[in-house]
Write a protein that holds these residues in place. Structure first.
Motif, short mmCIF file in Angstrom:
data_model
loop_
_atom_site.label_atom_id
_atom_site.label_comp_id
_atom_site.label_asym_id
_atom_site.label_seq_id
_atom_site.Cartn_x
_atom_site.Cartn_y
_atom_site.Cartn_z
N ARG A 159 2.40 1.73 -3.46
CA ARG A 159 1.45 2.16 -4.48
C ARG A 159 1.03 3.61 -4.31
O ARG A 159 0.75 4.29 -5.28
CB ARG A 159 0.22 1.27 -4.44
CG ARG A 159 0.48 -0.11 -5.00
CD ARG A 159 -0.78 -0.89 -5.05
NE ARG A 159 -1.73 -0.22 -5.93
CZ ARG A 159 -2.33 -0.79 -6.94
NH1 ARG A 159 -2.08 -2.05 -7.20
NH2 ARG A 159 -3.17 -0.14 -7.69
N THR A 160 0.95 4.11 -3.07
CA THR A 160 0.44 5.46 -2.86
C THR A 160 1.50 6.52 -3.11
O THR A 160 1.28 7.46 -3.87
CB THR A 160 -0.13 5.63 -1.45
OG1 THR A 160 0.86 5.26 -0.49
CG2 THR A 160 -1.37 4.79 -1.26
N ASP A 161 2.65 6.42 -2.45
CA ASP A 161 3.64 7.48 -2.59
C ASP A 161 5.03 6.99 -2.96
O ASP A 161 5.97 7.78 -2.99
CB ASP A 161 3.71 8.33 -1.32
CG ASP A 161 4.09 7.52 -0.09
OD1 ASP A 161 4.20 6.30 -0.20
OD2 ASP A 161 4.26 8.12 0.97
N ALA A 167 0.83 -1.21 0.00
CA ALA A 167 0.00 0.00 0.00
C ALA A 167 0.86 1.26 0.00
O ALA A 167 0.57 2.22 -0.72
CB ALA A 167 -0.93 0.00 1.21
N ALA A 168 1.94 1.27 0.76
CA ALA A 168 2.83 2.43 0.79
C ALA A 168 3.55 2.61 -0.54
O ALA A 168 3.74 3.73 -1.01
CB ALA A 168 3.83 2.30 1.92
#
Length: 94
Positions: free
Chosen positions: A54-56, A51-52
């Motif tokens: 993919r987001t930033d 998730a990290a």
């Protein structure tokens, strides 16, 4: 038809992951008689890591966070390189 095959492949891949995790939990419980909660913790860390990323675009490690985006600024990019070198040196990869 192409979308059906894509969803079928994604479903089979998710089912394979669930079956491997379930088999490992059952195998450890059968061998030791103790439920191992560390597998769930590693799975949660993996989800948080993806998730990290993919987001930033930051790689979350237990020792800190590394930015994998070289276009954030020269200073931040070099800071990420320095942290990567420290991690590689500490792990023994030379």
């Amino acid at each position: 038809m192409g979308q059906f095959l894509q969803f079928a492949f994604l479903g089979l891949a998710a089912g394979a992951i669930y079956s491997v995790l379930a088999s490992s939990l059952v195998g450890i419980y059968a061998a030791t008689g103790i439920i191992n909660f560390a597998q769930g913790a590693i799975g949660l860390y993996s989800v948080y890591l993806v998730a990290a990323l993919r987001t930033d675009g930051s790689l979350v490690l237990p020792i800190g966070t590394l930015s994998l985006d070289p276009w954030r600024g020269v200073g931040e990019w070099w800071w990420g390189v320095r942290e990567w070198l420290i991690v590689l040196w500490a792990s023994g990869i030379r």
